[in-house]
Write an enzyme that holds these catalytic residues in place. Structure first.
Site, PDB file in Angstrom:
ATOM      1  N   GLY A  46       0.872  -1.170   0.000  1.00 19.22           N
ATOM      2  CA  GLY A  46       0.000   0.000   0.000  1.00 19.22           C
ATOM      3  C   GLY A  46       0.910   1.221   0.000  1.00 19.22           C
ATOM      4  CD  GLU A  47       2.559   5.773  -0.450  1.00 14.92           C
ATOM      5  OE1 GLU A  47       2.284   5.303  -1.569  1.00 14.92           O
ATOM      6  OE2 GLU A  47       3.698   6.180  -0.139  1.00 14.92           O
ATOM      7  CB  CYS A  78       5.349  -3.856  -1.212  1.00 14.46           C
ATOM      8  SG  CYS A  78       5.904  -2.669  -2.427  1.00 14.46           S
ATOM      9  CG  HIS A 171       2.849  -6.414  -4.414  1.00 15.35           C
ATOM     10  ND1 HIS A 171       1.948  -5.986  -3.473  1.00 15.35           N
ATOM     11  CD2 HIS A 171       3.620  -5.345  -4.713  1.00 15.35           C
ATOM     12  CE1 HIS A 171       2.153  -4.701  -3.217  1.00 15.35           C
ATOM     13  NE2 HIS A 171       3.165  -4.292  -3.954  1.00 15.35           N
ATOM     14  CD  GLU A 173       0.115  -9.033  -2.660  1.00 24.09           C
ATOM     15  OE1 GLU A 173       1.208  -9.610  -2.441  1.00 24.09           O
ATOM     16  OE2 GLU A 173       0.030  -7.793  -2.809  1.00 24.09           O
TER      17      GLU A 173
END
Ligand code: GLN
Length: 195
Positions: A46-47, A78, A171, A173
């Protein structure tokens, strides 16, 4: 086996799906009280700046330090890697410091420079080729002495583990490849046996 996915921000739903496909019960976590009874936790991408602010606001910083101290495994991908790292650069920002690595944010380029790669990993003592998707990914610039690299890309670690903390700059996923989630589930299973 019940594994939580921190669901404050970012792509938590796909992690929950991958964990379920590995045979674990996946639980979305939005409050520290929901960590109770969980055997492990995934912190998704995400962020990281937003994620950390939300984690501070909801009281997750102390709760996760405790979760970790109890020996329950945590997997950060990440932005999740960034919040777990000991040191964060570009720009410097505070983080939980649960794994002794230094990461540089956004160091593989911008959104449109996102890319996919295949890399060699060593998971549970076996070599494996894994699919890796990089999206504004952080680069692991330094691994502390207690940290083991489990996969590299262009000579740099992209998957690493220190004790019960696993981190990936990519990532897992976002692909159908369950190898990394399976590895985390195995870490969780071993931690349960040890407890
Ligand atoms: N660039 C984001 C950050 O620095 C991480 C991107 C991601 O999680 N895909 O927080």
């Amino acid at each position: 086996m019940r594994i939580g996915v921190l669901a404050l921000q970012g792509d938590f739903a796909l992690h929950a799906r991958a964990l379920a496909r590995c045979g674990a019960e996946a639980v979305e976590v939005r409050k520290p009280a929901e960590l109770e009874g969980l055997d492990g936790l995934v912190i998704p991408g995400g962020e990281s700046t937003t994620l950390l602010k939300l984690m501070e606001a909801w009281g997750f910083v102390a709760a996760l330090a405790e979760f970790h101290a109890e020996g329950r495994p945590i997997f950060g991908t990440c932005a999740g890697l960034i919040v777990l790292a000991r040191e964060v650069e570009n720009p410097r920002q505070v983080s939980l410091g649960l794994i002794d690595v230094t990461v540089e944010r956004n160091a593989y380029g911008r959104q449109r420079e996102s890319f996919e790669a295949r890399g060699q990993a060593r998971l549970d003592g076996r070599p494996a080729t894994i699919e890796m998707v990089f999206i504004r990914a952080p680069r692991i610039r330094r691994l502390g002495p207690g940290v083991e690299s489990l996969a590299e890309l262009r000579g740099e670690s992209v998957l690493a583990r220190q004790g019960t903390v696993l981190v990936a700059s990519f990532h897992p996923e976002l692909t159908d490849d369950l190898a990394v989630h399976r590895h985390f589930c195995e870490l969780v299973r071993r931690a349960r046996v040890a407890a």
